[in-house]
Design a protein around this motif. Structure first.
Motif, PDB file in Angstrom:
ATOM      1  N   ARG A 182       0.854  -1.195   0.000  1.00 28.21           N
ATOM      2  CA  ARG A 182       0.000   0.000   0.000  1.00 28.21           C
ATOM      3  C   ARG A 182       0.883   1.236   0.000  1.00 28.21           C
ATOM      4  NH1 ARG A 182      -2.842   0.022   5.078  1.00 28.21           N
ATOM      5  NH2 ARG A 182      -1.436  -1.592   5.756  1.00 28.21           N
ATOM      6  N   GLY A 183       0.287   2.354  -0.360  1.00 30.00           N
ATOM      7  CA  GLY A 183       1.022   3.609  -0.366  1.00 30.00           C
ATOM      8  C   GLY A 183       1.690   3.864  -1.707  1.00 30.00           C
ATOM      9  N   GLY A 184       2.381   4.968  -1.774  1.00 29.85           N
ATOM     10  CA  GLY A 184       3.010   5.368  -3.023  1.00 29.85           C
ATOM     11  C   GLY A 184       4.314   4.648  -3.290  1.00 29.85           C
ATOM     12  N   VAL A 185       4.560   4.428  -4.527  1.00 30.90           N
ATOM     13  CA  VAL A 185       5.825   3.849  -4.969  1.00 30.90           C
ATOM     14  C   VAL A 185       6.088   4.357  -6.386  1.00 30.90           C
ATOM     15  CG1 VAL A 185       4.796   1.737  -5.875  1.00 30.90           C
ATOM     16  CG2 VAL A 185       7.171   1.736  -5.183  1.00 30.90           C
ATOM     17  N   ASN A 236      14.537   1.005 -16.835  1.00 33.20           N
ATOM     18  CA  ASN A 236      15.236   1.428 -18.048  1.00 33.20           C
ATOM     19  C   ASN A 236      14.350   1.065 -19.231  1.00 33.20           C
ATOM     20  OD1 ASN A 236      17.472   2.263 -16.657  1.00 33.20           O
ATOM     21  ND2 ASN A 236      18.473   0.300 -16.806  1.00 33.20           N
ATOM     22  N   HIS A 237      14.323   1.912 -20.216  1.00 36.53           N
ATOM     23  CA  HIS A 237      13.447   1.681 -21.361  1.00 36.53           C
ATOM     24  C   HIS A 237      14.250   1.011 -22.465  1.00 36.53           C
ATOM     25  CE1 HIS A 237      10.000   2.161 -23.888  1.00 36.53           C
ATOM     26  NE2 HIS A 237      10.724   2.776 -24.792  1.00 36.53           N
ATOM     27  N   PHE A 238      13.964  -0.280 -22.678  1.00 35.85           N
ATOM     28  CA  PHE A 238      14.647  -1.025 -23.727  1.00 35.85           C
ATOM     29  C   PHE A 238      13.775  -1.217 -24.962  1.00 35.85           C
ATOM     30  CE2 PHE A 238      16.973  -2.589 -19.949  1.00 35.85           C
ATOM     31  CZ  PHE A 238      18.224  -2.148 -20.319  1.00 35.85           C
ATOM     32  N   CYS A 239      12.482  -1.433 -24.732  1.00 37.48           N
ATOM     33  CA  CYS A 239      11.578  -1.658 -25.864  1.00 37.48           C
ATOM     34  C   CYS A 239      10.142  -1.373 -25.430  1.00 37.48           C
ATOM     35  CB  CYS A 239      11.714  -3.086 -26.391  1.00 37.48           C
ATOM     36  SG  CYS A 239      11.165  -4.328 -25.229  1.00 37.48           S
ATOM     37  N   ASP A 240       9.221  -1.581 -26.333  1.00 35.99           N
ATOM     38  CA  ASP A 240       7.810  -1.321 -26.034  1.00 35.99           C
ATOM     39  C   ASP A 240       7.210  -2.333 -25.059  1.00 35.99           C
ATOM     40  OD1 ASP A 240       7.756   0.919 -27.613  1.00 35.99           O
ATOM     41  OD2 ASP A 240       7.113  -0.167 -29.406  1.00 35.99           O
ATOM     42  N   ALA A 241       7.919  -3.410 -24.796  1.00 30.03           N
ATOM     43  CA  ALA A 241       7.412  -4.431 -23.869  1.00 30.03           C
ATOM     44  C   ALA A 241       7.727  -4.095 -22.415  1.00 30.03           C
ATOM     45  CB  ALA A 241       8.005  -5.790 -24.223  1.00 30.03           C
ATOM     46  N   ASP A 242       8.367  -2.975 -22.166  1.00 31.57           N
ATOM     47  CA  ASP A 242       8.737  -2.610 -20.789  1.00 31.57           C
ATOM     48  C   ASP A 242       7.525  -2.406 -19.895  1.00 31.57           C
ATOM     49  OD1 ASP A 242      11.368  -2.698 -21.485  1.00 31.57           O
ATOM     50  OD2 ASP A 242      11.623  -0.538 -21.630  1.00 31.57           O
ATOM     51  N   ALA A 243       6.533  -1.701 -20.347  1.00 28.70           N
ATOM     52  CA  ALA A 243       5.359  -1.425 -19.508  1.00 28.70           C
ATOM     53  C   ALA A 243       4.611  -2.706 -19.129  1.00 28.70           C
ATOM     54  CB  ALA A 243       4.436  -0.428 -20.193  1.00 28.70           C
ATOM     55  N   PRO A 244       4.323  -3.591 -20.078  1.00 28.28           N
ATOM     56  CA  PRO A 244       3.681  -4.843 -19.668  1.00 28.28           C
ATOM     57  C   PRO A 244       4.561  -5.690 -18.750  1.00 28.28           C
ATOM     58  CG  PRO A 244       3.462  -4.546 -22.034  1.00 28.28           C
ATOM     59  CD  PRO A 244       4.380  -3.473 -21.540  1.00 28.28           C
ATOM     60  N   ALA A 274       5.451  -7.845 -13.333  1.00 30.95           N
ATOM     61  CA  ALA A 274       6.434  -8.127 -12.282  1.00 30.95           C
ATOM     62  C   ALA A 274       6.039  -7.575 -10.918  1.00 30.95           C
ATOM     63  CB  ALA A 274       7.789  -7.559 -12.686  1.00 30.95           C
ATOM     64  N   LEU A 275       5.274  -6.511 -10.897  1.00 32.73           N
ATOM     65  CA  LEU A 275       4.925  -5.895  -9.617  1.00 32.73           C
ATOM     66  C   LEU A 275       3.881  -6.719  -8.874  1.00 32.73           C
ATOM     67  CD1 LEU A 275       4.704  -2.118 -10.572  1.00 32.73           C
ATOM     68  CD2 LEU A 275       6.468  -3.250  -9.219  1.00 32.73           C
ATOM     69  N   PRO A 276       3.993  -6.782  -7.553  1.00 33.30           N
ATOM     70  CA  PRO A 276       3.013  -7.544  -6.775  1.00 33.30           C
ATOM     71  C   PRO A 276       1.720  -6.781  -6.518  1.00 33.30           C
ATOM     72  CG  PRO A 276       4.700  -6.678  -5.329  1.00 33.30           C
ATOM     73  CD  PRO A 276       5.100  -6.317  -6.735  1.00 33.30           C
ATOM     74  N   ARG A 277       1.548  -5.621  -7.107  1.00 33.26           N
ATOM     75  CA  ARG A 277       0.332  -4.819  -6.954  1.00 33.26           C
ATOM     76  C   ARG A 277       0.013  -4.160  -8.280  1.00 33.26           C
ATOM     77  NH1 ARG A 277       2.225   0.319  -3.361  1.00 33.26           N
ATOM     78  NH2 ARG A 277       1.124   1.633  -4.794  1.00 33.26           N
ATOM     79  N   ARG A 278      -1.135  -3.539  -8.353  1.00 26.99           N
ATOM     80  CA  ARG A 278      -1.565  -2.910  -9.603  1.00 26.99           C
ATOM     81  C   ARG A 278      -0.692  -1.694  -9.916  1.00 26.99           C
ATOM     82  NH1 ARG A 278      -7.517  -2.088 -11.851  1.00 26.99           N
ATOM     83  NH2 ARG A 278      -6.883  -1.077 -13.753  1.00 26.99           N
ATOM     84  N   ALA A 279      -0.337  -1.565 -11.179  1.00 23.07           N
ATOM     85  CA  ALA A 279       0.487  -0.436 -11.618  1.00 23.07           C
ATOM     86  C   ALA A 279      -0.358   0.528 -12.443  1.00 23.07           C
ATOM     87  CB  ALA A 279       1.648  -0.956 -12.465  1.00 23.07           C
ATOM     88  N   ARG A 280      -0.033   1.787 -12.335  1.00 22.48           N
ATOM     89  CA  ARG A 280      -0.630   2.823 -13.191  1.00 22.48           C
ATOM     90  C   ARG A 280       0.538   3.516 -13.882  1.00 22.48           C
ATOM     91  NH1 ARG A 280      -3.949   2.587  -8.768  1.00 22.48           N
ATOM     92  NH2 ARG A 280      -6.134   2.275  -9.297  1.00 22.48           N
ATOM     93  N   PHE A 281       0.355   3.835 -15.135  1.00 23.23           N
ATOM     94  CA  PHE A 281       1.467   4.367 -15.918  1.00 23.23           C
ATOM     95  C   PHE A 281       1.219   5.794 -16.356  1.00 23.23           C
ATOM     96  CE2 PHE A 281       1.501  -0.197 -16.405  1.00 23.23           C
ATOM     97  CZ  PHE A 281       2.831  -0.487 -16.170  1.00 23.23           C
ATOM     98  N   MET A 282       2.300   6.520 -16.444  1.00 23.76           N
ATOM     99  CA  MET A 282       2.282   7.874 -16.966  1.00 23.76           C
ATOM    100  C   MET A 282       3.296   7.894 -18.092  1.00 23.76           C
ATOM    101  SD  MET A 282       3.044  11.439 -15.004  1.00 23.76           S
ATOM    102  CE  MET A 282       4.802  11.240 -14.894  1.00 23.76           C
ATOM    103  N   ALA A 283       2.917   8.420 -19.231  1.00 26.38           N
ATOM    104  CA  ALA A 283       3.818   8.414 -20.377  1.00 26.38           C
ATOM    105  C   ALA A 283       3.800   9.757 -21.068  1.00 26.38           C
ATOM    106  CB  ALA A 283       3.395   7.322 -21.353  1.00 26.38           C
TER     107      ALA A 283
END
Length: 72
Positions: free
Chosen positions: A40-43, A48-56, A61-70
Motif C-alpha cells: 500500500r502507499g506510493g511507490v 530502463n526503457h529497452f523496448c515497447d514491452a517494458d510497460a507490460p 512483475a509488480l506484486p500490486r496494480r500499476a498505473r502508468f504515466m507516459a
C-alpha cells in the motif's frame, strides 16, 4: 463509468498473468526486488526503457496494480 472500472479490475490480473506466461515462454522472466515494493502507499518504479514491452513487463512483475504515466 462504474462498469468500466469493474471491467478493468477484472481484466487486469488476467492480462498480467497472460503477459507473465508469454514472457516466460519467450525466453525467461526474472524479477528481482519485488518484495521491496510496499503493498500500500506510493511507490515510484523507474525501469530502463529497452523496448515497447517494458510497460507490460513492469506490470506483470509488480506484486500490486500499476498505473502508468507516459509522454509522447
Amino acid at each position: 463509468m462504474a462498469v468500466r472500472r469493474l471491467l478493468a479490475n477484472l481484466l487486469y490480473p488476467v492480462v498480467c498473468a497472460l503477459v507473465r506466461l508469454v514472457f516466460v515462454c519467450l525466453g525467461g522472466f526474472r524479477v528481482s526486488g519485488a518484495r521491496n515494493v510496499p503493498r500500500r502507499g506510493g511507490v515510484l518504479v523507474c525501469p530502463n526503457h529497452f523496448c515497447d514491452a517494458d510497460a507490460p513487463a513492469v506490470a506483470a512483475a509488480l506484486p500490486r496494480r500499476a498505473r502508468f504515466m507516459a509522454k509522447e
